[in-house]
Design an enzyme around this catalytic site. Structure first.
Site, PDB file in Angstrom:
ATOM      1  CB  THR A  78      42.626  45.284  40.225  1.00  8.66           C
ATOM      2  OG1 THR A  78      43.332  44.299  39.484  1.00  8.66           O
ATOM      3  CG2 THR A  78      43.392  46.605  40.182  1.00  8.66           C
ATOM      4  CD  GLU A 122      28.551  40.705  48.880  1.00  9.48           C
ATOM      5  OE1 GLU A 122      28.445  40.213  50.037  1.00  9.48           O
ATOM      6  OE2 GLU A 122      29.318  40.259  48.015  1.00  9.48           O
ATOM      7  CG  ASP A 132      34.789  41.855  42.505  1.00  5.83           C
ATOM      8  OD1 ASP A 132      34.838  43.020  42.956  1.00  5.83           O
ATOM      9  OD2 ASP A 132      34.451  40.870  43.202  1.00  5.83           O
ATOM     10  CG  ASP A 133      40.297  41.833  39.016  1.00  6.87           C
ATOM     11  OD1 ASP A 133      39.672  40.865  39.496  1.00  6.87           O
ATOM     12  OD2 ASP A 133      41.466  42.123  39.344  1.00  6.87           O
ATOM     13  CG  ASP A 134      37.539  37.568  39.262  1.00  6.34           C
ATOM     14  OD1 ASP A 134      36.796  38.482  39.674  1.00  6.34           O
ATOM     15  OD2 ASP A 134      37.826  36.571  39.949  1.00  6.34           O
ATOM     16  CG  HIS A 160      31.188  35.411  41.385  1.00  7.08           C
ATOM     17  ND1 HIS A 160      31.772  34.336  42.023  1.00  7.08           N
ATOM     18  CD2 HIS A 160      31.699  36.512  41.967  1.00  7.08           C
ATOM     19  CE1 HIS A 160      32.593  34.786  42.961  1.00  7.08           C
ATOM     20  NE2 HIS A 160      32.567  36.094  42.948  1.00  7.08           N
ATOM     21  CG  ASP A 186      45.025  44.796  48.114  1.00  6.48           C
ATOM     22  OD1 ASP A 186      45.865  45.368  48.834  1.00  6.48           O
ATOM     23  OD2 ASP A 186      44.392  43.790  48.473  1.00  6.48           O
ATOM     24  NE  ARG A 192      38.323  36.768  47.895  1.00  7.72           N
ATOM     25  CZ  ARG A 192      37.748  35.791  48.594  1.00  7.72           C
ATOM     26  NH1 ARG A 192      38.297  35.368  49.701  1.00  7.72           N
ATOM     27  NH2 ARG A 192      36.623  35.243  48.182  1.00  7.72           N
TER      28      ARG A 192
HETATM   29  N1  UDP Z   1      41.092  41.628  45.474  1.00 10.30           N
HETATM   30  C1  UDP Z   1      41.943  42.558  46.050  1.00 10.30           C
HETATM   31  N2  UDP Z   1      42.822  42.130  47.030  1.00 10.30           N
HETATM   32  C2  UDP Z   1      42.866  40.828  47.463  1.00 10.30           C
HETATM   33  C3  UDP Z   1      41.983  39.902  46.903  1.00 10.30           C
HETATM   34  C4  UDP Z   1      41.107  40.337  45.916  1.00 10.30           C
HETATM   35  O1  UDP Z   1      41.928  43.728  45.661  1.00 10.30           O
HETATM   36  O2  UDP Z   1      43.683  40.520  48.343  1.00 10.30           O
HETATM   37  C5  UDP Z   1      40.146  42.065  44.433  1.00 10.30           C
HETATM   38  C6  UDP Z   1      40.129  41.177  43.183  1.00 10.30           C
HETATM   39  O3  UDP Z   1      41.075  41.619  42.238  1.00 10.30           O
HETATM   40  C7  UDP Z   1      38.697  41.274  42.734  1.00 10.30           C
HETATM   41  C8  UDP Z   1      37.923  41.452  44.046  1.00 10.30           C
HETATM   42  O4  UDP Z   1      38.864  41.980  44.994  1.00 10.30           O
HETATM   43  O5  UDP Z   1      38.462  42.397  41.904  1.00 10.30           O
HETATM   44  C9  UDP Z   1      37.333  40.148  44.573  1.00 10.30           C
HETATM   45  O6  UDP Z   1      38.375  39.207  44.754  1.00 10.30           O
HETATM   46  P1  UDP Z   1      38.325  37.738  44.111  1.00 10.30           P
HETATM   47  O7  UDP Z   1      37.924  37.819  42.681  1.00 10.30           O
HETATM   48  O8  UDP Z   1      39.607  37.053  44.439  1.00 10.30           O
HETATM   49  O9  UDP Z   1      37.159  37.139  45.010  1.00 10.30           O
HETATM   50  P2  UDP Z   1      36.096  35.996  44.677  1.00 10.30           P
HETATM   51  O10 UDP Z   1      35.618  36.197  43.289  1.00 10.30           O
HETATM   52  O11 UDP Z   1      36.853  34.739  44.819  1.00 10.30           O
HETATM   53  O12 UDP Z   1      35.046  36.213  45.708  1.00 10.30           O
HETATM   54 MN    MN Z   2      36.283  37.132  41.620  1.00 12.18          MN
END
Ligand code: UDP
Ligand code: MN
Length: 255
Positions: free
Chosen positions: A25, A207, A120-122, A234, A55, A92
């Protein structure tokens, strides 16, 4: 009180594998909202241990307070992304995922039963997903919704075996997103070389590269009714520019 204790013991038998959810996160306007939503989901899952990896150079007060109040068993770690990723990295969250696995390798052993999931958090998680993954023998897989400009990506299953992938990004041995698989804890512990690669990482390959170190296509365990049910999405929270008016000046608001 005695009745309560009895019930909770019945709900989590001692041999039930622990689900370790590793969540990277980072500070963004939606961070607290994302963690709140995810926490509300994970709190309802029995025998779950949440490994939250910030992070960041130091642990933030925001995440520290959030976890203290979360009523979820957790471990709070932090690791900043490496310098060569400071201006953006295709991997990321992977430095943080690696740290989560390091913690497991140092703090759990072959007698512990569990499963490891990178959440992931989102994203959006159906509670059923966690019971699907709990008894993973090696690596289990399932569909992920709202990804790669598609309603979903998924493993293709024939006679109970994974034979390929429906994906927007073909050509990968394992055509799945981080949210689409879980790994048995002991497989992670027994393979310390299985880490996410950041330096020179190719977009979209982390992955597949990671799973290649752990298993083969024919060993994958398809879940979610032979990969026909979407139990995780996602979803992505709105990016920072939408919330450019950060805060009032000189007012102490917890956000
Ligand atoms: N994240 C992180 N540092 C970063 C960018 C993202 O720790 O600089 C975390 C983010 O909080 C999430 C995961 O890595 O839990 C994936 O990132 P994001 O959701 O932005 O990626 P996407 O869904 O766009 O692939
Ligand atoms: Mn994400």
């Amino acid at each position: 009180m005695a009745v309560m204790l009895h019930l909770s013991l019945m709900e989590t038998p001692p041999d039930m594998p622990v689900i370790y959810v590793i969540t990277p996160t980072h500070m963004r306007p939606t961070q607290k909202a994302d963690l709140t939503r995810l926490g509300n989901t994970l709190r309802q899952v029995p025998n779950l241990h949440w490994i939250v990896v910030e992070d960041a150079e130091v642990k933030s007060l925001k995440v520290t307070k959030f976890l203290l109040n979360s009523r979820i068993p957790y471990t709070h770690l932090n690791a900043p992304k490496p310098d060569y990723c400071q201006s953006g990295c295709v991997a990321r969250g992977s430095e943080q995922r690696n740290l989560g696995m390091d913690w497991l390798r140092q703090n759990r052993g072959p007698l512990d039963s569990g499963v490891v999931y990178f959440g992931d958090d989102d994203n959006t998680y159906d509670l059923e997903l966690f019971e699907e993954m709990r008894y993973t023998k090696q690596v289990s897989v399932w569909p992920v919704g709202l990804i790669a400009a598609r309603w979903y990506e998924r493993p293709l299953v024939r006679d109970g075996k994974v034979v390929g992938w429906y994906t927007g990004f073909p050509g990968r041995k394992f055509g799945t997103d981080m949210a689409g698989f879980a790994v048995n804890l002991n497989l992670i512990l027994a393979n310390p070389e299985a880490r996410f690669v950041l330096k020179g990482a190719q977009s979209g390959m982390q992955e597949s590269d990671f799973l290649s170190k752990l298993t083969k296509l024919e060993y994958l365990e398809p879940k979610a009714n032979n990969c026909t049910k979407i139990l995780v999405w996602h979803t992505r929270t709105e990016s920072a520019p939408l919330y450019k008016h950060v805060k009032e000046k000189n007012v102490d608001i917890e956000a």
